[in-house]
Design an enzyme around this catalytic site. Structure first.
Site, PDB file in Angstrom:
ATOM      1  N   LYS A  26     -11.758   1.199  -8.301  1.00  0.00           N
ATOM      2  CA  LYS A  26     -10.187   0.951  -8.140  1.00  0.00           C
ATOM      3  C   LYS A  26     -10.072  -0.263  -9.159  1.00  0.00           C
ATOM      4  O   LYS A  26      -8.924  -0.067  -9.805  1.00  0.00           O
ATOM      5  CB  LYS A  26     -10.095   0.147  -6.860  1.00  0.00           C
ATOM      6  N   THR A  46      -7.183  -3.885  -2.158  1.00  0.00           N
ATOM      7  CA  THR A  46      -7.895  -4.039  -3.465  1.00  0.00           C
ATOM      8  C   THR A  46      -8.314  -5.478  -3.647  1.00  0.00           C
ATOM      9  O   THR A  46      -7.593  -6.552  -3.788  1.00  0.00           O
ATOM     10  CB  THR A  46      -6.919  -3.659  -4.710  1.00  0.00           C
ATOM     11  N   LEU A  91      -4.381  -5.735   3.011  1.00  0.00           N
ATOM     12  CA  LEU A  91      -4.343  -7.210   2.730  1.00  0.00           C
ATOM     13  C   LEU A  91      -4.026  -7.508   1.379  1.00  0.00           C
ATOM     14  O   LEU A  91      -4.844  -6.891   0.383  1.00  0.00           O
ATOM     15  CB  LEU A  91      -5.166  -8.171   3.539  1.00  0.00           C
ATOM     16  N   PRO A  92      -3.578  -8.458   1.081  1.00  0.00           N
ATOM     17  CA  PRO A  92      -3.289  -8.668  -0.300  1.00  0.00           C
ATOM     18  C   PRO A  92      -4.340  -9.040  -1.219  1.00  0.00           C
ATOM     19  O   PRO A  92      -4.677  -8.143  -2.387  1.00  0.00           O
ATOM     20  CB  PRO A  92      -2.679 -10.163  -0.534  1.00  0.00           C
ATOM     21  N   LYS A 139      -3.404  -9.837 -10.368  1.00  0.00           N
ATOM     22  CA  LYS A 139      -4.687 -10.018  -9.568  1.00  0.00           C
ATOM     23  C   LYS A 139      -5.827  -9.059  -9.977  1.00  0.00           C
ATOM     24  O   LYS A 139      -7.029  -9.416 -10.251  1.00  0.00           O
ATOM     25  CB  LYS A 139      -4.406 -10.220  -8.182  1.00  0.00           C
TER      26      LYS A 139
HETATM   27  P1  NAD Z   1       2.357  -6.780   0.351  1.00  0.00           P
HETATM   28  O1  NAD Z   1       2.085  -8.462   0.004  1.00  0.00           O
HETATM   29  O2  NAD Z   1       3.365  -6.180   0.466  1.00  0.00           O
HETATM   30  O3  NAD Z   1       1.532  -6.894   1.833  1.00  0.00           O
HETATM   31  C1  NAD Z   1       0.519  -7.602   2.358  1.00  0.00           C
HETATM   32  C2  NAD Z   1       0.494  -8.005   3.822  1.00  0.00           C
HETATM   33  O4  NAD Z   1      -0.551  -8.594   4.535  1.00  0.00           O
HETATM   34  C3  NAD Z   1       1.732  -9.043   4.195  1.00  0.00           C
HETATM   35  O5  NAD Z   1       2.735  -8.229   5.027  1.00  0.00           O
HETATM   36  C4  NAD Z   1       1.277 -10.206   4.670  1.00  0.00           C
HETATM   37  O6  NAD Z   1       1.872 -10.740   5.571  1.00  0.00           O
HETATM   38  C5  NAD Z   1      -0.090  -9.696   5.224  1.00  0.00           C
HETATM   39  N1  NAD Z   1      -1.136 -10.417   5.640  1.00  0.00           N
HETATM   40  C6  NAD Z   1      -1.526 -11.592   4.643  1.00  0.00           C
HETATM   41  N2  NAD Z   1      -2.539 -12.199   5.385  1.00  0.00           N
HETATM   42  C7  NAD Z   1      -2.618 -11.844   6.453  1.00  0.00           C
HETATM   43  C8  NAD Z   1      -3.517 -12.291   7.440  1.00  0.00           C
HETATM   44  N3  NAD Z   1      -4.463 -12.964   7.287  1.00  0.00           N
HETATM   45  N4  NAD Z   1      -3.508 -11.451   8.659  1.00  0.00           N
HETATM   46  C9  NAD Z   1      -2.488 -10.608   8.935  1.00  0.00           C
HETATM   47  N5  NAD Z   1      -1.550  -9.969   7.862  1.00  0.00           N
HETATM   48  C10 NAD Z   1      -1.662 -10.751   6.784  1.00  0.00           C
HETATM   49  O7  NAD Z   1       1.102  -6.119  -0.436  1.00  0.00           O
HETATM   50  P2  NAD Z   1       0.849  -4.532  -0.519  1.00  0.00           P
HETATM   51  O8  NAD Z   1       1.883  -4.163  -1.887  1.00  0.00           O
HETATM   52  O9  NAD Z   1       1.100  -3.907   0.464  1.00  0.00           O
HETATM   53  O10 NAD Z   1      -0.503  -4.411  -1.136  1.00  0.00           O
HETATM   54  C11 NAD Z   1      -1.588  -4.653  -0.169  1.00  0.00           C
HETATM   55  C12 NAD Z   1      -3.082  -4.408  -0.991  1.00  0.00           C
HETATM   56  O11 NAD Z   1      -3.008  -2.841  -1.354  1.00  0.00           O
HETATM   57  C13 NAD Z   1      -3.117  -5.401  -2.294  1.00  0.00           C
HETATM   58  O12 NAD Z   1      -4.468  -5.280  -2.202  1.00  0.00           O
HETATM   59  C14 NAD Z   1      -2.832  -4.236  -3.379  1.00  0.00           C
HETATM   60  O13 NAD Z   1      -3.442  -4.891  -4.668  1.00  0.00           O
HETATM   61  C15 NAD Z   1      -3.166  -2.811  -3.025  1.00  0.00           C
HETATM   62  N6  NAD Z   1      -2.193  -1.872  -3.507  1.00  0.00           N
HETATM   63  C16 NAD Z   1      -0.815  -1.936  -3.509  1.00  0.00           C
HETATM   64  C17 NAD Z   1      -0.296  -1.036  -4.026  1.00  0.00           C
HETATM   65  C18 NAD Z   1       1.337  -0.906  -4.032  1.00  0.00           C
HETATM   66  O14 NAD Z   1       1.934  -0.046  -4.937  1.00  0.00           O
HETATM   67  N7  NAD Z   1       1.962  -1.826  -3.422  1.00  0.00           N
HETATM   68  C19 NAD Z   1      -0.911   0.278  -4.666  1.00  0.00           C
HETATM   69  C20 NAD Z   1      -2.148   0.467  -4.460  1.00  0.00           C
HETATM   70  C21 NAD Z   1      -2.817  -0.772  -3.945  1.00  0.00           C
END
Ligand code: NAD
Length: 305
Positions: free
Chosen positions: A175, A100, A65-66, A250
Site C-alpha cells: 500500500k 494505512t 484508523l488514521p 503521512k
Molecule cells: P478519518 O480521519 O476521516 O477517520 C478516522 C476516524 O478514526 C475518525 O473518525 C477518528 O475519530 C477515529 N479514531 C481515531 N482514533 C480512534 C480511537 N482510538 N478509537 C476510535 N476511533 C478513533 O480518516 P479516513 O480518511 O477515514 O482514513 C482512515 C485510514 O484509511 C487512514 O489510515 C488513511 O490513510 C486510509 N485511507 C484513506 C483513504 C481516503 O480516501 N480517505 C483512502 C485509502 C486509505
C-alpha cells in the site's frame, strides 16, 4: 451471519460500515467522535460507548484508523489506562486492520495477536471514498493463508479486488508503494494542468487530450484535481470529502521511512512529500489531497512583484 465490530468511522469507515449493514450483517460501531458513530446508529448499527462494549458478541473486528499510533493504542492499549482490544475480544475473534500504517506496527500487532491465538491481518485499501461508497475498494492483505481466506469472506462485502501481498505487514508495504506512486502522479497531474492553464489552455480540453495520450493516469481518469473539470470529485466540492492532505503526507513519510530502512533511493516520493508538507503548512491539511492543485495556482508571489 457475522457480527462486525467496526472502529473508526471517518471518511472511509462510514461508507464501509454502511455497506456491511446493507449486506445484512450485524454491525456494532465505535469512534472517539460520537457524532461519527451516531451517523451509523441512524443506519441501523449498534452504537457502542467503549472498546469493550463494541467487541462484545462480535466475531470480527475491523479498524479504520488514521495512523500506526492509533492502531497500536486500540489493539495493544495506551499509556493513559486504555486496555487494548487484544485483551477484550473473545476467543476466535478475527481481526482486520484496514488503516494505512507503518509495516512495523502491523507486524507488532500481528505477533501480539498470535501470542493470544488470535488471527490478525493488515488489509489497507485503495479506491478512496468513492470506492468505499460503491463497495469497489481494493484490499491489500498481509497475513497467513488462513487469515487471507477469512478476510475474503468479509471484505467481499466492501471491496471488489482482494490481493494477498504476503505475510504480516506486507499489505502495508504494498500500500505504501502504491501511495508513493499516487502522490507522484497527483503532483505531476496538478503541475501539467497548471502549466497548461498558464499558457492559455482549457483544463477540460487538456485533460481530455492527456486522457487519450501517454500522460493518462488514475488522477486524470477518476480524480481530476482542477475544480469544474469533473463532476463528483473533491475538486468540484471545495476539496471535500476525501483523502486528507495530512494522510497523504503521512503515507509519503511512511515511504521515506521504508526507503531509509532498505537504503532505497526515492527522490520523486521525497519531493512529493515535501510538496504536501508545504501545502499542508498553509492550513490545507484537512482538505482532500487533490487540493495540491491550489498550491500550483497560488499566484501571490507573482502579484507581489
Ligand atoms: P478519518 O480521519 O476521516 O477517520 C478516522 C476516524 O478514526 C475518525 O473518525 C477518528 O475519530 C477515529 N479514531 C481515531 N482514533 C480512534 C480511537 N482510538 N478509537 C476510535 N476511533 C478513533 O480518516 P479516513 O480518511 O477515514 O482514513 C482512515 C485510514 O484509511 C487512514 O489510515 C488513511 O490513510 C486510509 N485511507 C484513506 C483513504 C481516503 O480516501 N480517505 C483512502 C485509502 C486509505
Amino acid at each position: 451471519m457475522s457480527t462486525i465490530a467496526f472502529i473508526g468511522l471517518g471518511n472511509m469507515g462510514n461508507p464501509m460500515a454502511k455497506n456491511l449493514l446493507k449486506a445484512g450483517l450485524t454491525v456494532r460501531v465505535f469512534d472517539l467522535d460520537t457524532h461519527a458513530a451516531n451517523l451509523l446508529g441512524a443506519e441501523g448499527a449498534y452504537v457502542a460507548a467503549s472498546l469493550e462494549d463494541v467487541v462484545a458478541g462480535a466475531d470480527t473486528v475491523i479498524t479504520m484508523l488514521p495512523a500506526g499510533e492509533h492502531v497500536r493504542a486500540v489493539y495493544l492499549g495506551d499509556h493513559h489506562g486504555g486496555v487494548g482490544l487484544l485483551n477484550l475480544v473473545s476467543e476466535n475473534t478475527f481481526l482486520i486492520d484496514s488503516s494505512t500504517i507503518d509495516p512495523g506496527s502491523a507486524r507488532l500487532v500481528a505477533s501480539e495477536a498470535t501470542k493470544k491465538h488470535l488471527e490478525f491481518v493488515d488489509a489497507p485499501v485503495s479506491g478512496g471514498v468513492a470506492g468505499a461508497q460503491a463497495a469497489t475498494l481494493t484490499f491489500i492483505v498481509g497475513g497467513t493463508d488462513q487469515g487471507f481466506a477469512q478476510a475474503q469472506d468479509i471484505l467481499k462485502y466492501v471491496g471488489k479486488n482482494i490481493f494477498h501481498a504476503g505475510q504480516a505487514g506486507d499489505g502495508q508495504m504494498a500500500k505504501i508503494c502504491n501511495n508513493l506512486m499516487l502522490g507522484v502522479l497527483m503532483s505531476g497531474t496538478c503541475e501539467a494542468l497548471s502549466l497548461g492553464i498558464d499558457n492559455g489552455l482549457d483544463p477540460k480540453v487538456l485533460s481530455d487530450i492527456m486522457l487519450q495520450s501517454s500522460g493518462r493516469n488514475w488522477a486524470l481518469e477518476l480524480y481530476n484535481p482542477c475544480p469544474g473539470v469533473m463532476d463528483k470529485v473533491p475538486a468540484s466540492n471545495d476539496y471535500h470529502p476525501g483523502f486528507m492532505g495530512k494522510l497523504m503526507a503521512k503515507d509519503l513519510g511512511l515511504g521515506m521511512d521504508a526507503a531509509l530502512h532498505s537504503q532505497s533511493a526515492i527522490p520523486m516520493g521525497t519531493l512529493a512529500r515535501n510538496l504536501y508538507a508545504f501545502h499542508n503548512a498553509k492550513g490545507n491539511e484537512l482538505l482532500d489531497f487533490s487540493s495540491l492543485f491550489e498550491f500550483y495556482r497560488d499566484k501571490k508571489i507573482k502579484k507581489g512583484k
